[in-house]
Each structure stands twice: as C-alpha cells, then as structure tokens.
Design a protein around this motif. Structure first.
Motif, PDB file in Angstrom:
ATOM      1  N   ASP A 195       0.815  -1.217   0.000  1.00 56.30           N
ATOM      2  CA  ASP A 195       0.000   0.000   0.000  1.00 56.30           C
ATOM      3  C   ASP A 195       0.849   1.267   0.000  1.00 56.30           C
ATOM      4  O   ASP A 195       0.320   2.380   0.007  1.00 56.30           O
ATOM      5  N   LEU A 281      -8.053  10.186   0.050  1.00 54.70           N
ATOM      6  CA  LEU A 281      -6.948   9.331  -0.378  1.00 54.70           C
ATOM      7  C   LEU A 281      -6.435   8.501   0.797  1.00 54.70           C
ATOM      8  O   LEU A 281      -6.101   7.321   0.634  1.00 54.70           O
ATOM      9  N   GLU A 284      -8.607   5.547   1.182  1.00 49.90           N
ATOM     10  CA  GLU A 284      -8.412   4.576   0.095  1.00 49.90           C
ATOM     11  C   GLU A 284      -7.111   3.795   0.268  1.00 49.90           C
ATOM     12  O   GLU A 284      -7.067   2.583   0.038  1.00 49.90           O
ATOM     13  N   VAL A 285      -6.070   4.487   0.693  1.00 50.35           N
ATOM     14  CA  VAL A 285      -4.794   3.808   0.912  1.00 50.35           C
ATOM     15  C   VAL A 285      -4.906   2.833   2.080  1.00 50.35           C
ATOM     16  O   VAL A 285      -4.445   1.686   2.006  1.00 50.35           O
ATOM     17  N   GLN A 289      -6.948   0.098  -1.412  1.00 49.85           N
ATOM     18  CA  GLN A 289      -7.424   0.352  -2.766  1.00 49.85           C
ATOM     19  C   GLN A 289      -6.395   1.081  -3.623  1.00 49.85           C
ATOM     20  O   GLN A 289      -6.448   1.011  -4.856  1.00 49.85           O
ATOM     21  N   VAL A 290      -5.481   1.799  -2.967  1.00 54.66           N
ATOM     22  CA  VAL A 290      -4.532   2.659  -3.673  1.00 54.66           C
ATOM     23  C   VAL A 290      -3.140   2.454  -3.078  1.00 54.66           C
ATOM     24  O   VAL A 290      -2.993   2.262  -1.868  1.00 54.66           O
ATOM     25  N   TRP A 292       0.031   4.289  -2.162  1.00 56.57           N
ATOM     26  CA  TRP A 292       0.439   5.685  -1.941  1.00 56.57           C
ATOM     27  C   TRP A 292       1.743   6.004  -2.671  1.00 56.57           C
ATOM     28  O   TRP A 292       1.967   7.144  -3.076  1.00 56.57           O
ATOM     29  N   HIS A 295       1.626   8.029  -5.717  1.00 57.38           N
ATOM     30  CA  HIS A 295       1.032   9.363  -5.642  1.00 57.38           C
ATOM     31  C   HIS A 295       1.921  10.407  -4.979  1.00 57.38           C
ATOM     32  O   HIS A 295       1.551  11.578  -4.941  1.00 57.38           O
TER      33      HIS A 295
END
Length: 326
Positions: A195, A281, A284-285, A289-290, A292, A295
């Motif tokens: 993640d 965000l 989500e992290v 789901q995302v 980091w 980003h």
C-alpha cells in the motif's frame, strides 16, 4: 576505578547515575532507525552524516550535535580507564540498533576478559524504580565473542545499500542477542508495504479511522500502544505526521501548524492540540485500494538504503519477505 555505563539516552542515564553509586554514565543519543546510516570508512564520517541529518530534522543545531557526538566517542576512547564497562539497553528497536553500534566498536577495541558487561532488559529503563535497577545490575553478564560476532554482522547488514543482508539475518541464529530478531523484523516493517505505507504510517491512519477525534498528542500515545516494544519518541511521530500531511498527495488533513517546530509556541501548541483526520486518499490507501507510492515522491533513508520511487524496496509482513524494486 569506577564503572562506565553506556545506555540509551538522558532519562535512562540519569536514573542509572542516581542508582549506581560511583558509576560514570555515557548516554547514546541517536535515532538510528531514522535517516541515513550508510557504510563509511570511519566513525567520524558516519558522525558527519548523522549530524547533518539530525540538524536538518530539527534535533539540534550542528555545533551542539557535533559536541555531543565528539563527547560520546571521547567516552569510548577512555573506556580502558574504567574497571568495567556495562552496556545497559532495552528490547526495542531504538535500543537494539544502538547496542549493535556500541558492540561493533568494542569488537574493534577489545577489553580484558570479563570487563565488558551487558544488561538486557525487556522493560523501559526510565520507567523503573531504583530498587529494580539494583536488581538488574546484579544480572549483568560478560559479553561473549558470539554476541560480538552477531553484532558486527548485524551492524554491517543494517548499513548496506540494500536491505537484503538485514533481512537475511532472520535466517541466522540471533539468540545470543535475544531481542535482536524482533528488532530486525520491526525495522523491516518500516519499509513500505504493497500500500506504500510503513507500519508506523499505517498505525497512524488506523487510529484516525476509528473516528475518535484524537489530538496529535493522543495519537502519539495510541500508536505506541500498538507496538510490541515502543521505540519512537514524540519528535519521531511529529516528523511522521508532517510527512503524511504535507505530501502533495496528503493522507491526513487538519494538522494545524505543520510542520512541527519549537520556535513559535503558539504554532507548536496548535500542532499538538490539533485533531487530524483522514483525507479521501488516506481512506483509500488504508483500505488497500490505492498504492500511496504512486502518488507522492519518496526520498528517504532506511539504514544504509536510499529509498526512492525508482528504487523502492518493500516488505511483505504476511509472508515476511522482501519485494525488490521493479
């Protein structure tokens, strides 16, 4: 002659100084789990690296830090003048890294047999009572050659340009230093996971996800309770919070007065009393789901390893294995 006691910092040092009659105490002040600890040709070169990092991180001005490091090595250089040297360190990551560094030094500067002693404790020295300290002093044991050998290998592994040698320590018998294995794993957990978060960052987000409206100070306490062995001080947490809040892709919002600093009392008070919250965000992290790492810009040190987006070592905590950069 008196004994020289080497321990993890000022709070522990002051208690040991008051309790152990006649002993000289040498505090070892360095957060080795943060910032660069690369392989260098000499302790002096490593000191330059550490002083530069600590000064930039707000731990003090350069001259004061240089004086502290010089005093530390002066203390080591005259250690032969003491009847015995007692290394007194806790079980957490902060202490175990310091212990490796000190043992590595004594491996190169051997003392007479039975005059280098070690007290290892699974409780925090500064929180103990004088009578407990006296009891533990009686448990001091001579450092063995096996302990020195393990420490030398581990200290070198920690400072390599990749974390592979450090991770490979888990395949070795580390029982001579009974708290080292836990420290090895905990340090590996400060590599990003899938993640993009380190364990410490993940714990901060998990605490905020409870919706408890924690202040920054309360958040510090809550995250430490999630550790098997607490090793972070408040300044370490403030730097971590700053990173989560001030990234171009922030995971938390509402951190008033960031970045943390001590020059402005009003800003500092606003910082510690603020109630940060997860951004979209951040949620989500935390939920996986995302990633980091996709980003925000990564440019930090993990021991001797320089982590960047292009060279990003990760750690899979479930399977306990490294994930090499793609």
């Amino acid at each position: 002659m008196t004994d020289l006691v080497i321990t993890n910092g000022d709070a522990a040092g002051e208690l040991l100084r008051r309790t152990l009659a006649g002993a000289e105490v040498l505090p070892w002040r360095d957060v080795l789990h943060e910032g660069p600890v690369p392989l260098t040709d000499s302790p002096e070169e490593l000191t330059e690296v550490r002083v530069s990092y600590l000064a930039e991180a707000g731990a003090g001005d350069v001259s004061a830090l240089e004086f502290d490091f010089a005093a530390r090595y002066r203390g080591l250089s005259i250690s032969d003048n003491f009847t015995s040297v007692i290394l007194w360190f806790e079980h957490d990551l902060y202490d175990q890294l310091q212990l490796l560094q000190v043992l590595d030094w004594f491996a190169d500067h051997p003392r007479e047999p039975e005059t280098l002693l070690l007290v290892q404790t699974d409780d925090y020295i500064g929180r103990q009572k004088p009578e407990t300290i006296s009891e533990q002093a009686a448990l001091a044991r001579a450092v063995t050659q096996t302990q020195l050998d393990v420490a030398v290998r581990a200290w070198s592994a920690f400072r390599q340009p990749t974390p592979e040698a450090w991770a490979n320590l888990l395949r070795e018998d580390l029982s001579a230093l009974p708290f080292l294995r836990g420290a090895v794993i905990r340090m590996l957990e400060e590599l990003p996971g899938s993640d993009g978060l380190t364990r410490a960052e993940r714990q901060v987000l998990a605490c905020l996800a409870t919706g408890s409206d924690l202040t920054s100070v309360a958040l510090f306490g809550a995250t430490q309770k999630m550790e098997d062995a607490e090793f972070m001080g408040d300044w370490s947490i403030w730097r971590l919070l700053d990173g989560l809040a001030l990234s171009p892709a922030p995971l938390i919002a509402g951190l008033d007065g960031a970045p943390f600093q001590v020059e402005d009392n009003a800003r500092m008070e606003a910082y510690v009393k603020s109630q940060p919250a997860l951004t979209t965000l951040g949620k989500e992290v935390l939920e996986g789901q995302v990633d980091w790492a996709l980003h925000h810009s990564i440019d930090r040190w993990w021991g001797g390893t320089h982590l960047t987006n292009a060279i990003l070592w990760r750690w899979d905590s479930e399977t306990e294995h490294l994930i090499a950069p793609v």
